[in-house]
Enzyme design. Sequence first.
Site: not given
Length: 253
Positions: A9-11, A95, A97, A167, A173, A213, A234-235
């Site tokens: 997920n590149w956000k 998600h 966020e 999640e 994150g 993470s 993500g990251g």
Amino acid sequence: MRRPIIAGNWKMYKTLKEGQDLVTILKRDLYDIEAVDIVVCPPFTLLTYIADMLEASTIGLSAQDLFWEDEGAYTGEISGKMLKDAGCSYCLIGHSERRQFFGETDETVSKKVFAALKNGLTPIVCIGENLLDREKSLTFERIKSQLDKGLQGLTKLDAEKIILAYEPVWAIGTGKVATPEQAQEVHHYIRSWLTQHYGDDTASSIRIQYGGSVKPENIAGLMAQGDIDGALVGGASLKADVFSCLVRNTLKG
Ligand code: PGA
């Protein structure tokens, strides 16, 4: 046997050039991976371009969100019909966020799940408790309510087409990954919920990703758990070498 699935997920990261560079390397480094489904979730602006790059590749394409109507006067929104047209096969839904910053609720999640299915997209439905839930031992209650409402009215046939992503919000994150045992406990709970609603066969066919993470160093430990079928990353999906390594390590679990 469920096939592992790793989604990056590149956000809200990557310009077109940055996204293309990343995908060029992923295609080169991961061309021989057959036992894992690999998916990237770029921002909307890159989807069509990345779809072209992935045409002859096994890497799948996902959007990060969709609106539930196919078209209409909804300024700023993107429909499932448009995402399918842009070359997507998957779509993230709910998600944390989006729930936290954009007012996403279990009710809107439910509408989006139907919209995705209607347009032939595989929904990756995200659920998870926040830190307060966990501290008050309300994790299962939160998960149950997200599943009850988010998947409300979904038939067995449709349920077989979805992917779930567990999640824990406190692990996204933050560098605080849930231990494999903590994650497995909730994945097992989710699978029991699925069994209760859709029966054993369906429940054991639905893939449940873990997210929060996830890194090349911890993926194998997570994958070693019976009910963890992959990861939403993500990251660690933003750098080609890190993501490739994570995908390879998936097979070590
Ligand atoms: P993270 O994000 O891997 O950076 O924790 C996961 C996610 O938000 O899907």
